[in-house]
Design a protein around this motif. Structure first.
Motif, PDB file in Angstrom:
ATOM      1  N   ALA A  23       0.309  -1.236   0.325  1.00 30.93           N
ATOM      2  CA  ALA A  23       0.303  -0.040  -0.049  1.00 30.93           C
ATOM      3  C   ALA A  23       1.202   1.010  -0.304  1.00 30.93           C
ATOM      4  O   ALA A  23       0.681   2.675  -0.937  1.00 30.93           O
ATOM      5  CB  ALA A  23      -0.972  -0.390   1.187  1.00 30.93           C
ATOM      6  N   ALA A  24       1.874   1.353   0.491  1.00 26.35           N
ATOM      7  CA  ALA A  24       3.001   2.192   0.675  1.00 26.35           C
ATOM      8  C   ALA A  24       3.490   2.718  -0.424  1.00 26.35           C
ATOM      9  O   ALA A  24       3.894   3.898  -0.864  1.00 26.35           O
ATOM     10  CB  ALA A  24       3.426   2.216   1.967  1.00 26.35           C
ATOM     11  N   THR A  25       4.218   1.963  -0.767  1.00 31.22           N
ATOM     12  CA  THR A  25       4.706   1.965  -2.387  1.00 31.22           C
ATOM     13  C   THR A  25       3.370   1.501  -3.797  1.00 31.22           C
ATOM     14  O   THR A  25       4.314   1.383  -5.144  1.00 31.22           O
ATOM     15  CB  THR A  25       5.639   0.682  -2.283  1.00 31.22           C
ATOM     16  N   SER A  26       2.096   1.998  -3.271  1.00 29.47           N
ATOM     17  CA  SER A  26       1.449   1.214  -4.450  1.00 29.47           C
ATOM     18  C   SER A  26       1.364  -0.119  -5.509  1.00 29.47           C
ATOM     19  O   SER A  26       1.613   0.391  -7.141  1.00 29.47           O
ATOM     20  CB  SER A  26       1.537   2.567  -5.684  1.00 29.47           C
ATOM     21  N   ILE A  27       2.501  -1.304  -4.965  1.00 35.65           N
ATOM     22  CA  ILE A  27       2.339  -1.549  -6.205  1.00 35.65           C
ATOM     23  C   ILE A  27       1.593  -2.616  -5.456  1.00 35.65           C
ATOM     24  O   ILE A  27       0.703  -3.241  -4.626  1.00 35.65           O
ATOM     25  CB  ILE A  27       3.864  -2.964  -5.744  1.00 35.65           C
ATOM     26  N   ASN A  28       0.955  -3.440  -6.983  1.00 33.71           N
ATOM     27  CA  ASN A  28      -0.351  -3.935  -6.878  1.00 33.71           C
ATOM     28  C   ASN A  28      -0.151  -5.561  -7.792  1.00 33.71           C
ATOM     29  O   ASN A  28      -0.998  -5.891  -7.573  1.00 33.71           O
ATOM     30  CB  ASN A  28      -1.397  -3.311  -7.745  1.00 33.71           C
ATOM     31  N   GLU A  29       0.729  -6.349  -6.798  1.00 32.73           N
ATOM     32  CA  GLU A  29       1.223  -7.596  -7.452  1.00 32.73           C
ATOM     33  C   GLU A  29       0.895  -8.554  -6.370  1.00 32.73           C
ATOM     34  O   GLU A  29       0.802  -8.557  -5.479  1.00 32.73           O
ATOM     35  CB  GLU A  29       2.960  -7.677  -7.354  1.00 32.73           C
ATOM     36  N   GLN A  30      -0.147  -9.396  -7.082  1.00 34.25           N
ATOM     37  CA  GLN A  30      -0.695 -10.422  -5.359  1.00 34.25           C
ATOM     38  C   GLN A  30       0.393 -11.658  -5.267  1.00 34.25           C
ATOM     39  O   GLN A  30       0.175 -11.946  -4.554  1.00 34.25           O
ATOM     40  CB  GLN A  30      -1.730 -11.115  -5.944  1.00 34.25           C
ATOM     41  N   THR A  31       1.492 -12.245  -6.156  1.00 31.17           N
ATOM     42  CA  THR A  31       1.892 -12.783  -5.550  1.00 31.17           C
ATOM     43  C   THR A  31       2.843 -12.484  -4.997  1.00 31.17           C
ATOM     44  O   THR A  31       3.505 -13.282  -3.608  1.00 31.17           O
ATOM     45  CB  THR A  31       2.824 -13.566  -6.845  1.00 31.17           C
ATOM     46  N   LEU A  32       3.504 -10.842  -5.015  1.00 30.80           N
ATOM     47  CA  LEU A  32       4.380 -10.960  -4.013  1.00 30.80           C
ATOM     48  C   LEU A  32       4.193 -11.005  -2.564  1.00 30.80           C
ATOM     49  O   LEU A  32       5.442 -11.389  -2.365  1.00 30.80           O
ATOM     50  CB  LEU A  32       4.597  -9.381  -4.064  1.00 30.80           C
ATOM     51  N   SER A  33       3.142 -10.984  -2.085  1.00 32.81           N
ATOM     52  CA  SER A  33       3.198 -11.641  -0.270  1.00 32.81           C
ATOM     53  C   SER A  33       2.741 -12.968  -0.575  1.00 32.81           C
ATOM     54  O   SER A  33       2.825 -13.668   0.871  1.00 32.81           O
ATOM     55  CB  SER A  33       1.696 -10.935   0.575  1.00 32.81           C
ATOM     56  N   PHE A  34       3.114 -13.670  -1.394  1.00 35.36           N
ATOM     57  CA  PHE A  34       2.698 -15.209  -1.359  1.00 35.36           C
ATOM     58  C   PHE A  34       4.186 -16.379  -0.966  1.00 35.36           C
ATOM     59  O   PHE A  34       3.915 -16.862  -0.003  1.00 35.36           O
ATOM     60  CB  PHE A  34       2.333 -16.500  -2.310  1.00 35.36           C
ATOM     61  N   LEU A  35       5.111 -15.869  -1.142  1.00 33.70           N
ATOM     62  CA  LEU A  35       6.533 -16.216  -0.987  1.00 33.70           C
ATOM     63  C   LEU A  35       7.145 -16.212   0.861  1.00 33.70           C
ATOM     64  O   LEU A  35       7.671 -16.809   1.236  1.00 33.70           O
ATOM     65  CB  LEU A  35       7.933 -16.330  -1.831  1.00 33.70           C
ATOM     66  N   PRO A  36       7.068 -14.548   1.269  1.00 37.89           N
ATOM     67  CA  PRO A  36       7.696 -14.428   2.738  1.00 37.89           C
ATOM     68  C   PRO A  36       6.402 -15.351   3.512  1.00 37.89           C
ATOM     69  O   PRO A  36       6.875 -15.969   4.651  1.00 37.89           O
ATOM     70  CB  PRO A  36       7.055 -13.031   2.776  1.00 37.89           C
ATOM     71  N   ARG A  37       5.219 -15.040   3.025  1.00 34.18           N
ATOM     72  CA  ARG A  37       4.277 -16.159   3.850  1.00 34.18           C
ATOM     73  C   ARG A  37       4.176 -17.329   3.469  1.00 34.18           C
ATOM     74  O   ARG A  37       4.086 -17.697   4.401  1.00 34.18           O
ATOM     75  CB  ARG A  37       2.553 -15.653   3.569  1.00 34.18           C
ATOM     76  N   LEU A  38       5.025 -17.825   2.584  1.00 31.80           N
ATOM     77  CA  LEU A  38       5.641 -19.524   2.893  1.00 31.80           C
ATOM     78  C   LEU A  38       6.409 -19.982   3.618  1.00 31.80           C
ATOM     79  O   LEU A  38       6.817 -20.509   3.839  1.00 31.80           O
ATOM     80  CB  LEU A  38       5.253 -19.951   1.218  1.00 31.80           C
ATOM     81  N   LEU A  39       7.671 -19.218   3.433  1.00 31.33           N
ATOM     82  CA  LEU A  39       8.483 -19.531   3.824  1.00 31.33           C
ATOM     83  C   LEU A  39       8.601 -19.106   5.598  1.00 31.33           C
ATOM     84  O   LEU A  39       8.731 -19.895   6.421  1.00 31.33           O
ATOM     85  CB  LEU A  39       9.785 -18.271   3.266  1.00 31.33           C
ATOM     86  N   VAL A  40       7.398 -18.805   5.831  1.00 31.99           N
ATOM     87  CA  VAL A  40       7.718 -18.159   7.801  1.00 31.99           C
ATOM     88  C   VAL A  40       6.693 -18.717   8.045  1.00 31.99           C
ATOM     89  O   VAL A  40       6.872 -19.779   8.936  1.00 31.99           O
ATOM     90  CB  VAL A  40       6.803 -16.071   7.802  1.00 31.99           C
ATOM     91  N   THR A  41       5.914 -19.368   7.449  1.00 28.78           N
ATOM     92  CA  THR A  41       4.768 -20.676   7.850  1.00 28.78           C
ATOM     93  C   THR A  41       5.487 -21.693   7.467  1.00 28.78           C
ATOM     94  O   THR A  41       5.511 -22.740   8.733  1.00 28.78           O
ATOM     95  CB  THR A  41       3.505 -21.296   6.506  1.00 28.78           C
TER      96      THR A  41
END
Length: 89
Positions: free
Chosen positions: A40-58
């Motif tokens: 939201a702060a950088t106006s990046i609207n990529e849906q797959t950007l949050s997938f990898l960090p969430r997967l790695l943390v899980t």
């Protein structure tokens, strides 16, 4: 064989499920929130950007808490085995 025994077993099992799932999901939710704020702060609207960090943390939470998960499941199993005479008798 009283219905209260089955309610106790169900309550114990459901409580363990809630605790174990929460321990695996809450870190992923927090990372997803941080990534969403970044997007939201950088106006990046990529849906797959949050997938990898969430997967790695899980995966990391499952790896680091795996021993604790196994310990909790074994405690539940032993408690249920101890309750067999109450259910049968």
């Amino acid at each position: 064989m009283e219905p209260e025994v089955f309610v106790d077993v169900f309550r114990l099992a459901l409580g363990q499920v809630v605790i174990l799932v929460s321990a695996a999901i809450i870190p992923s939710l927090l990372v997803g929130l941080v990534v969403s704020i970044f997007q939201a702060a950088t106006s990046i609207n990529e849906q797959t950007l949050s997938f990898l960090p969430r997967l790695l943390v899980t995966l990391a939470s499952l790896i680091f808490a795996g021993h604790w998960f196994t310990e909790k499941l074994m405690e539940l199993f032993f408690t249920m085995v101890d309750m067999i005479p109450q259910v049968v008798g």
